[in-house]
Design an enzyme around this catalytic site. Structure first.
Site, PDB file in Angstrom:
ATOM      1  N   TYR A  88      57.745  87.858 -29.387  1.00 36.53           N
ATOM      2  CA  TYR A  88      58.668  89.057 -29.520  1.00 36.53           C
ATOM      3  C   TYR A  88      57.457  90.218 -30.715  1.00 36.53           C
ATOM      4  CZ  TYR A  88      61.226  93.086 -31.680  1.00 36.53           C
ATOM      5  OH  TYR A  88      61.063  94.054 -32.400  1.00 36.53           O
ATOM      6  N   LYS A  99      56.200  93.869 -28.148  1.00 42.49           N
ATOM      7  CA  LYS A  99      55.822  95.158 -27.739  1.00 42.49           C
ATOM      8  C   LYS A  99      54.378  95.492 -27.519  1.00 42.49           C
ATOM      9  CE  LYS A  99      60.075  95.339 -29.338  1.00 42.49           C
ATOM     10  NZ  LYS A  99      61.441  96.394 -28.610  1.00 42.49           N
ATOM     11  N   SER A 133      57.061  98.039 -32.608  1.00 42.33           N
ATOM     12  CA  SER A 133      57.350  97.116 -34.353  1.00 42.33           C
ATOM     13  C   SER A 133      56.005  97.270 -34.991  1.00 42.33           C
ATOM     14  CB  SER A 133      58.232  95.661 -34.304  1.00 42.33           C
ATOM     15  OG  SER A 133      58.085  95.220 -35.043  1.00 42.33           O
TER      16      SER A 133
HETATM   17  P1  NAD Z   1      69.562  95.279 -31.585  1.00 43.85           P
HETATM   18  O1  NAD Z   1      69.892  94.209 -30.733  1.00 43.85           O
HETATM   19  O2  NAD Z   1      70.827  95.800 -32.257  1.00 43.85           O
HETATM   20  O3  NAD Z   1      69.976  96.732 -30.140  1.00 43.85           O
HETATM   21  C1  NAD Z   1      69.314  96.552 -29.202  1.00 43.85           C
HETATM   22  C2  NAD Z   1      70.360  97.015 -27.873  1.00 43.85           C
HETATM   23  O4  NAD Z   1      69.674  96.643 -26.679  1.00 43.85           O
HETATM   24  C3  NAD Z   1      71.337  96.296 -27.695  1.00 43.85           C
HETATM   25  O5  NAD Z   1      72.651  96.878 -28.007  1.00 43.85           O
HETATM   26  C4  NAD Z   1      71.265  95.215 -26.177  1.00 43.85           C
HETATM   27  O6  NAD Z   1      72.716  95.132 -26.467  1.00 43.85           O
HETATM   28  C5  NAD Z   1      70.121  95.620 -26.110  1.00 43.85           C
HETATM   29  N1  NAD Z   1      70.070  95.609 -24.806  1.00 43.85           N
HETATM   30  C6  NAD Z   1      68.488  94.477 -25.185  1.00 43.85           C
HETATM   31  N2  NAD Z   1      68.401  93.955 -24.299  1.00 43.85           N
HETATM   32  C7  NAD Z   1      69.078  94.550 -22.645  1.00 43.85           C
HETATM   33  C8  NAD Z   1      68.903  94.760 -21.408  1.00 43.85           C
HETATM   34  N3  NAD Z   1      68.284  94.454 -20.804  1.00 43.85           N
HETATM   35  N4  NAD Z   1      69.326  95.570 -20.709  1.00 43.85           N
HETATM   36  C9  NAD Z   1      70.064  96.115 -21.619  1.00 43.85           C
HETATM   37  N5  NAD Z   1      70.187  96.430 -22.364  1.00 43.85           N
HETATM   38  C10 NAD Z   1      69.873  95.626 -23.503  1.00 43.85           C
HETATM   39  O7  NAD Z   1      68.133  95.875 -32.005  1.00 43.85           O
HETATM   40  P2  NAD Z   1      67.678  97.355 -33.364  1.00 43.85           P
HETATM   41  O8  NAD Z   1      67.448  96.630 -34.272  1.00 43.85           O
HETATM   42  O9  NAD Z   1      68.572  98.132 -32.744  1.00 43.85           O
HETATM   43  O10 NAD Z   1      66.212  97.437 -32.710  1.00 43.85           O
HETATM   44  C11 NAD Z   1      66.245  98.355 -31.262  1.00 43.85           C
HETATM   45  C12 NAD Z   1      64.299  98.337 -30.915  1.00 43.85           C
HETATM   46  O11 NAD Z   1      63.577  98.238 -32.368  1.00 43.85           O
HETATM   47  C13 NAD Z   1      63.997  96.908 -30.581  1.00 43.85           C
HETATM   48  O12 NAD Z   1      63.490  97.629 -29.295  1.00 43.85           O
HETATM   49  C14 NAD Z   1      63.674  96.448 -31.570  1.00 43.85           C
HETATM   50  O13 NAD Z   1      63.163  95.315 -30.918  1.00 43.85           O
HETATM   51  C15 NAD Z   1      62.958  97.841 -32.582  1.00 43.85           C
HETATM   52  N6  NAD Z   1      62.964  96.671 -33.725  1.00 43.85           N
HETATM   53  C16 NAD Z   1      63.508  96.734 -34.562  1.00 43.85           C
HETATM   54  C17 NAD Z   1      63.420  96.431 -35.958  1.00 43.85           C
HETATM   55  C18 NAD Z   1      64.603  96.337 -36.995  1.00 43.85           C
HETATM   56  O14 NAD Z   1      64.169  95.448 -37.795  1.00 43.85           O
HETATM   57  N7  NAD Z   1      65.679  96.088 -36.530  1.00 43.85           N
HETATM   58  C19 NAD Z   1      61.815  96.153 -36.220  1.00 43.85           C
HETATM   59  C20 NAD Z   1      60.704  96.664 -35.113  1.00 43.85           C
HETATM   60  C21 NAD Z   1      61.160  97.050 -34.347  1.00 43.85           C
HETATM   61  N1  UFG Z   2      63.409  87.671 -46.355  1.00 42.22           N
HETATM   62  C1  UFG Z   2      64.138  85.374 -48.112  1.00 42.22           C
HETATM   63  N2  UFG Z   2      65.500  85.539 -47.453  1.00 42.22           N
HETATM   64  C2  UFG Z   2      66.400  85.594 -46.541  1.00 42.22           C
HETATM   65  C3  UFG Z   2      65.249  86.670 -45.503  1.00 42.22           C
HETATM   66  C4  UFG Z   2      64.365  87.505 -45.254  1.00 42.22           C
HETATM   67  O1  UFG Z   2      63.767  85.975 -48.037  1.00 42.22           O
HETATM   68  O2  UFG Z   2      67.446  85.314 -45.782  1.00 42.22           O
HETATM   69  C5  UFG Z   2      62.337  87.671 -47.136  1.00 42.22           C
HETATM   70  C6  UFG Z   2      61.196  87.169 -45.691  1.00 42.22           C
HETATM   71  O3  UFG Z   2      60.472  86.151 -46.930  1.00 42.22           O
HETATM   72  C7  UFG Z   2      60.446  88.732 -46.307  1.00 42.22           C
HETATM   73  C8  UFG Z   2      61.498  89.413 -46.465  1.00 42.22           C
HETATM   74  O4  UFG Z   2      62.542  89.086 -47.146  1.00 42.22           O
HETATM   75  O5  UFG Z   2      59.271  88.592 -46.914  1.00 42.22           O
HETATM   76  C9  UFG Z   2      61.622  90.251 -45.632  1.00 42.22           C
HETATM   77  O6  UFG Z   2      62.671  89.287 -44.501  1.00 42.22           O
HETATM   78  P1  UFG Z   2      63.530  89.966 -42.499  1.00 42.22           P
HETATM   79  O7  UFG Z   2      63.408  89.136 -42.078  1.00 42.22           O
HETATM   80  O8  UFG Z   2      63.775  91.169 -43.350  1.00 42.22           O
HETATM   81  O9  UFG Z   2      61.965  91.412 -41.579  1.00 42.22           O
HETATM   82  P2  UFG Z   2      60.382  90.974 -42.078  1.00 42.22           P
HETATM   83  O10 UFG Z   2      59.925  92.004 -42.575  1.00 42.22           O
HETATM   84  O11 UFG Z   2      59.993  89.123 -42.027  1.00 42.22           O
HETATM   85  O12 UFG Z   2      60.582  91.084 -39.265  1.00 42.22           O
HETATM   86  C10 UFG Z   2      60.919  92.529 -39.637  1.00 42.22           C
HETATM   87  C11 UFG Z   2      61.655  92.203 -38.219  1.00 42.22           C
HETATM   88  C12 UFG Z   2      61.088  91.573 -37.362  1.00 42.22           C
HETATM   89  C13 UFG Z   2      59.776  92.486 -37.151  1.00 42.22           C
HETATM   90  C14 UFG Z   2      59.122  92.414 -38.694  1.00 42.22           C
HETATM   91  C15 UFG Z   2      57.815  92.829 -38.191  1.00 42.22           C
HETATM   92  O13 UFG Z   2      62.352  91.434 -38.261  1.00 42.22           O
HETATM   93  O14 UFG Z   2      61.201  92.627 -36.269  1.00 42.22           O
HETATM   94  O15 UFG Z   2      59.800  93.060 -39.182  1.00 42.22           O
HETATM   95  O16 UFG Z   2      57.219  94.721 -38.771  1.00 42.22           O
HETATM   96  F1  UFG Z   2      58.933  91.956 -36.019  1.00 42.22           F
END
Ligand code: NAD
Ligand code: UFG
Length: 332
Positions: free
Chosen positions: A148, A152, A124
């Site tokens: 979190y 990572k 991330s």
């Molecule tokens: P998500 O929660 O939709 O998907 C994660 C999946 O992993 C889920 O299906 C959950 O059931 C499964 N899971 C979690 N722990 C588990 C375990 N111990 N055993 C088996 N399955 C397990 O999340 P996502 O948004 O698809 O994120 C996927 C990856 O990308 C994650 O590693 C997350 O940290 C990373 N990531 C996500 C974002 C974001 O904003 N969505 C940003 C940066 C990084």
């Molecule tokens: N925001 C609002 N109102 C809301 C939700 C979010 O104003 O109701 C704003 C936040 O303050 C931020 C922007 O929208 O400025 C984006 O917020 P998100 O929560 O959508 O995303 P973040 O950038 O805070 O977080 C994301 C992922 C995290 C990751 C992080 C760092 O959700 O998992 O990016 O890259 F760690």
């Protein structure tokens, strides 16, 4: 290739499974469904007309992992499975460290035991901490503000150290920026379990009337309109980045930012959503959210140069596809 996809039933994982299947790979999913559901697997098949193999296991269960590695010839693994709620990780750090770090350790151990040499890891942008934008892969990582993010950074270190002692491994550490949107079929997308924390799902829930209004967290940041700037990337573009990484990976550890390289403010995203979907989003400016940084966007030139990958979809496509999915599937 036969690809083991942990967390393949989740948001990014399911879109990546579609991209993998469409690129001709075979997919084995390992997911405990703690933040996803079985129905997603049928939808992957509906979109691609291809079956996936599914194991409902916890990837902190060593013998369950070993069972999959013993039963299948695995050419590569993409490790998505993780808990991802930043604020929850502050309240329940041990659960996050356990789930996210132990899973990486055990999957890496299984790769070593079963000679699986390609590993793609979901990292991330949060690992950059308070570095200056745009983030470049060569930057020294700064401490993140939450457990979190630490999980990572630690997982990245584990994989880097393991690749040093396994010189024939190819490891990709993919640092995602802000994934949004959904598959254009409207069949798969993001389904937050409770009230979502992230901006785009909150916008779509306000549009649908599930939430009365959107609170914009702060308009006094040093940005063009005072609201925070992020690098939003369409989840289907992100998914394709994984296929590119798998195909192009050479030996060693390779870090790639997966974003668009474009910063978008909160207000700009709201306006883009309104214009694309012709819907009014009621919003109110409120206090800053603790822990938010003013700006976060990527330098994406390395992924373009080395993987031949760039994000193709614009803000309008992100807003259109997020809204289509919300209308069709995410609740009443
Ligand atoms: P998500 O929660 O939709 O998907 C994660 C999946 O992993 C889920 O299906 C959950 O059931 C499964 N899971 C979690 N722990 C588990 C375990 N111990 N055993 C088996 N399955 C397990 O999340 P996502 O948004 O698809 O994120 C996927 C990856 O990308 C994650 O590693 C997350 O940290 C990373 N990531 C996500 C974002 C974001 O904003 N969505 C940003 C940066 C990084
Ligand atoms: N925001 C609002 N109102 C809301 C939700 C979010 O104003 O109701 C704003 C936040 O303050 C931020 C922007 O929208 O400025 C984006 O917020 P998100 O929560 O959508 O995303 P973040 O950038 O805070 O977080 C994301 C992922 C995290 C990751 C992080 C760092 O959700 O998992 O990016 O890259 F760690």
């Amino acid at each position: 290739m036969n690809i083991l996809v942990t967390g393949g039933a989740g948001y990014i994982g399911s879109h990546t499974c579609v991209a993998l299947l469409e690129a001709g790979h075979r997919v084995i999913i390992a997911d405990n469904l703690c933040n996803s559901n079985l129905e997603t697997l049928n939808k992957i098949t509906k979109i691609t007309s291809k079956e996936v193999i599914f194991y409902q296991i916890d990837v902190t269960d060593e013998s369950a992992i070993d069972n999959i590695f013993s039963k299948h010839t695995i050419d590569g693994i993409i490790h998505f499975a993780s808990l991802k709620a930043v604020s929850e990780s502050v309240e329940r750090p041990l659960i996050y460290y356990y789930n996210n770090v132990i899973s990486t350790i055990l999957l890496t151990k299984a790769c070593e035991k079963h000679s699986v040499k390609r590993f793609v890891f979901s990292s991330s942008a949060t690992v950059y901490g308070k570095n200056k934008v745009p983030y470049v892969e060569t930057m020294k990582l700064l401490p993140t503000t939450n457990p979190y993010g630490e999980t990572k950074a630690i997982s990245e270190r584990i994989l880097t150290d393991m690749a040093k002692v396994n010189p024939d491994w190819s490891v990709a550490l993919l640092r995602y920026f802000n994934p949004v949107g959904a598959h254009e079929s409207g069949l798969i997308g993001e389904t937050p379990n409770s009230i979502p924390n992230n901006l785009m799902p909150r916008i779509t829930q306000v549009a649908k009337g599930k939430l009365p209004r959107l609170y914009v967290f702060g308009n006094d940041y040093p940005t063009t309109d005072g609201t925070c700037v992020r690098d939003y990337i369409h989840v289907c573009d992100l998914a394709k980045g994984h296929v590119a990484a798998l195909n192009k990976l050479s030996k060693g550890v390779h870090i790639y930012n997966l974003g668009t390289g474009q910063g978008t403010s909160v207000l700009r995203l709201i306006h883009a959503f309104q214009e694309t979907n012709n819907i009014k989003i009621h919003y109110e400016i409120t206090a800053r959210r603790p822990g938010d940084i003013a700006e976060c966007y990527a330098d994406v030139s390395k992924a373009e140069r080395e993987l031949g990958w760039t994000a193709k979809r614009d803000l309008s496509a992100m807003c259109r596809d997020a809204w289509r999915f919300e209308k069709k599937h995410a609740g009443p």
